[in-house]
Scaffold this motif. Structure first.
Motif: not given
Length: 267
Positions: A255, A259-260
């Motif tokens: 995740k 997301e980054y």
């Protein structure tokens, strides 16, 4: 996106005369250089040079975000870490000592990205990073390394270099600092100390994401109006003392990677 000199449509790298380092943009992938005597070195090199240094080191001596993921994993959003103002480009580093440092850090990130496991992206990166006299030989050597199914299998990837379904391939370099070892106007030797994240985030992943530390020393030449790599060397460390922190779950790691987005500039 194009990594060739003078191309900035993808905003992969950048040089504005400042000492900022541009890192590869979204959808990426030379996690460590692919070829090392040990499986760990091989993996490390693959990620970094492929691992800029596994594969590259092997190739040299022998002659983001992750590009692939499984399940519903979505491509990292580079906007999460994109700078404001003008987008970084793949060329145009300053013709001075600081420009050489920025180029070295930027190239290390690209060569250590997961994009190196995609043939088209790998060719674009190598053409952008190396001098014309060196690029062709590097392409041939690296293609042989990345085409080895035994190698890809050893790090948990499919025969085509993608991650198994339900897994996310992670190969990123995080520069900590650079040092000019030698500077002569049109030539420079720059060392970059960095940490590397490499492996698969997913249930029952064969090679979970782990952290390693390396120092790469690049031989750079000013050619065609920019700094380009002619050769490099890699060594382990310096390695800091690890803190007593519990490792995150595979889901949390995947995740975070999704997301980054990877940095598009660093310095």
């Amino acid at each position: 996106m194009s990594l060739g000199d003078g191309h900035d449509d993808d905003g992969l790298y950048g040089g504005t005369g400042q000492t900022r380092t541009r890192l590869p943009d979204g959808g990426q992938g030379d996690g460590r250089p692919p070829v090392r005597s040990s499986s760990r070195s091989l993996i490390t090199v693959v990620g970094v040079v492929v691992l800029l240094i596994g594969a590259i080191a092997f190739a040299n001596r022998g002659g983001g975000d992750s590009p692939s993921g499984g399940g519903d994993a979505k491509k990292p959003d580079a906007s999460a870490t994109a700078p404001t103002g003008t987008k970084p480009v793949a060329s145009g580093f300053a013709h001075d000592e600081q420009g050489a440092q920025s180029a070295a850090a930027n190239y290390a990130v690209a060569l250590g990205s997961a994009e190196m496991f995609d043939k088209n992206r790998r060719h674009a990166i190598v053409d952008a990073v190396y001098t014309p006299a060196v690029a062709a030989d590097r392409q041939t050597s690296l293609d042989k390394v990345y085409a080895q199914e035994t190698f890809l299998s050893s790090i948990g990837l499919n025969a085509d270099g993608t991650a198994p379904s339900g897994s996310t391939f992670v190969s990123r370099i995080i520069p900590v600092g650079t040092k000019t070892m030698k500077f002569g106007g049109d030539s420079a030797t720059v060392s970059i100390w960095y940490s590397s994240l490499f492996g698969l985030a997913g249930t029952n992943a064969k090679n979970p994401v782990s952290e390693s530390w390396f120092t790469n020393t690049y031989e750079l030449q000013w050619t065609g109006g920019d700094w380009k790599v002619t050769d490099f060397q890699q060594k382990d460390g310096p390695v800091p003392l690890g803190r007593d922190q519990r490792a995150s779950t595979a889901d949390d790691m995947a995740k975070a990677v999704q997301e980054y987005g990877g940095f598009t500039y660093a310095r």
